[in-house]
Design an enzyme around this catalytic site. Structure first.
Site, mmCIF file in Angstrom:
data_model
loop_
_atom_site.group_PDB
_atom_site.id
_atom_site.type_symbol
_atom_site.label_atom_id
_atom_site.label_comp_id
_atom_site.label_asym_id
_atom_site.label_seq_id
_atom_site.Cartn_x
_atom_site.Cartn_y
_atom_site.Cartn_z
ATOM 1 N N PHE A 1 -97.925 -12.400 -97.231
ATOM 2 C CA PHE A 1 -99.331 -12.655 -97.059
ATOM 3 C C PHE A 1 -99.629 -14.247 -96.906
ATOM 4 C CE2 PHE A 1 -100.312 -12.013 -101.307
ATOM 5 C CZ PHE A 1 -101.837 -12.620 -101.002
ATOM 6 N N LYS A 2 -98.539 -13.729 -97.723
ATOM 7 C CA LYS A 2 -99.259 -15.772 -98.747
ATOM 8 C C LYS A 2 -97.461 -17.540 -97.830
ATOM 9 C CE LYS A 2 -99.416 -14.181 -103.013
ATOM 10 N NZ LYS A 2 -98.938 -14.075 -104.584
ATOM 11 N N ASP A 3 -97.171 -16.458 -96.256
ATOM 12 C CA ASP A 3 -97.375 -17.248 -95.884
ATOM 13 C C ASP A 3 -97.707 -18.079 -95.548
ATOM 14 O OD1 ASP A 3 -93.979 -17.067 -96.211
ATOM 15 O OD2 ASP A 3 -94.538 -15.257 -94.878
#
Length: 436
Positions: free
Chosen positions: A106-108
């Site tokens: 999700f940190k993309d």
């Protein structure tokens, strides 16, 4: 957009300053001077909007005129080059998949947005920008790919030695170019402490242009609000508008973004902060005592945080009113055994493979829904990472069902390199001073 320090509301800066400085000198965190409330008509008709349209509306409200609309639209288009689908498991249970980006986490969303915002504000021939990031697993890989090859930037990633998965480590240590990884003989909290000390050190401030890519940077949180609005939009198209989000929580940036969305007018019924054995927040909400502890290693390693930085932002959003916060946020913690039981239950019930962080959110959601008299609630648990990153956690039958993305096979063919370091700030300071 004007922002203030959570430690000193009179200390105010503009958006570019907050992005590049990451953390005020008083060691607070930057927060928007005002959380804008979106037009109720926009929320009512949100199901008619695309992901990019929703993101542009939200970002424009938060950032104001700091970035002109055409430029902001281009940044969002590059950030959202992959989807964040909500998938139905049963009538009351949905999963929000946030792992379809290049680093499979999700940190993309945050890393890509932040790198492009920094690239937008960087001026030609300016001093080299040194980006520091502490990671317990997924942040580092997302930041590495977000900044890889970005001109006039240099990234240093600190991660706890032996406490990230094989694939996570390969994502940190095989990039080369402008990306350097440091394996720290300690915990994530040790890595995070080194980064925070670097920002507070005047010698380094005089010599280097330092910024952070951790969720202490406000530019990480802004794009994370997008997928909460978009998830609600997907459910609204199905007539489901009484939504509960269960969020895997370590440093509490992800749920902080959700709560910013809530303060902007997203009508969420409840947020559940799901943690592993690192249970600082669940204990606080139960007994009113905020007591950080040294982090312990678990299967859900990206959540192995004993002193979650973003909790101060959440308290700030509620102006320190714990009673008001508890009406919106609940929290529960789960052991590794319970995590594995949840992984097996999800697979046996739905033929769905969930990473350990996702499984904890699933368990927290199911426990919450079982206690609610309102049977019209729709529960959404966030799937924050692709399960292929954690092969050792799964029983054989579940592991066999994991589809391995092509980029993972490419990673295994690369050469890995990392510098080793003890968690001693003097050593890290020397490393940074010798960069130039």
């Amino acid at each position: 957009m004007e922002l203030y320090s959570t430690n000193n509301p009179s200390l105010k800066v503009d958006f570019p300053t907050a992005v590049f400085n990451s953390m005020p000198q008083d060691k607070g965190l930057y927060m928007p001077q005002e959380i804008p409330v979106l037009d109720p008509e926009f929320i009512a008709q949100i199901g008619d909007r695309t992901f990019s349209e929703i993101a542009l509306k939200v970002a424009s409200a938060l950032i104001g005129d700091a970035i002109p609309t055409p430029d902001l639209k281009a940044i969002i288009a590059e950030t959202l080059s992959f989807d964040a689908p909500v998938k139905e498991l049963d009538a009351e249970t949905y999963v929000l998949e946030l792992f379809h980006g290049p680093s499979l986490a999700f940190k993309d969303f945050g890393a890509r947005f932040m790198s492009r915002v920094m690239g937008y504000f960087l001026r030609e021939n300016e001093k080299m920008l040194d980006v520091l990031v502490a990671t317990s697993g997924d942040t580092g890989g997302a930041v590495a790919l977000g900044f890889l090859g970005v001109p006039n930037t240099r990234v240093t990633i600190l991660y706890p030695e032996g406490k990230v998965s094989e694939i996570q480590e390969l994502q940190l240590c095989t990039n080369g170019n402008n990306i350097q990884a440091i394996s720290v003989n300690g915990t994530f909290d040790d890595c995070q402490a080194l980064v925070k000390q670097a920002f507070a050190d005047q010698d380094l401030a005089d010599k280097l242009r330092l910024t952070s890519a951790n969720s202490i940077n406000i530019a990480r949180l802004i794009p994370q609000t997008f997928y909460y609005f978009n998830a609600y939009a997907q459910l609204a198209r199905e007539g489901k508008t009484k939504v509960v989000f269960a969020v895997p929580s370590g440093n509490f940036g992800n749920i902080a973004a959700g709560l910013i969305a809530y303060k902007m007018g997203l009508p969420v019924q409840q947020f559940i902060a799901a943690t592993n054995a690192n249970d600082t927040v669940p204990r606080f909400l139960e007994n009113g005592i905020y007591e950080t502890r040294a982090s312990v290693q678990t299967y859900s390693n990206a959540m192995d945080v004993g002193a979650p930085s973003n909790w101060v932002r959440i308290m700030d959003l509620f102006k320190g009113d714990v009673a008001a916060l508890k009406k919106v946020v609940s929290s529960s913690s789960y052991t590794d055994v319970e995590t594995q039981e949840a992984i097996k239950e999800i697979y046996d019930t739905y033929s769905y493979v969930a990473c350990p962080h996702t499984a904890i959110a699933y368990r927290a959601l199911k426990n919450y829904l079982a206690e609610q008299p309102d049977h019209e609630l729709t529960g959404v648990f966030l799937s924050t990472a692709h399960p292929c990153k954690f092969p050792d956690v799964f029983p054989n039958d579940v592991a066999a069902a994991i589809a391995i993305p092509e980029q993972v096979n490419e990673l295994r063919a690369r050469t890995s390199a990392a510098q080793k370091m003890d968690p001693v700030f003097a050593d890290f300071k020397t490393y940074l001073q010798e960069l130039n």
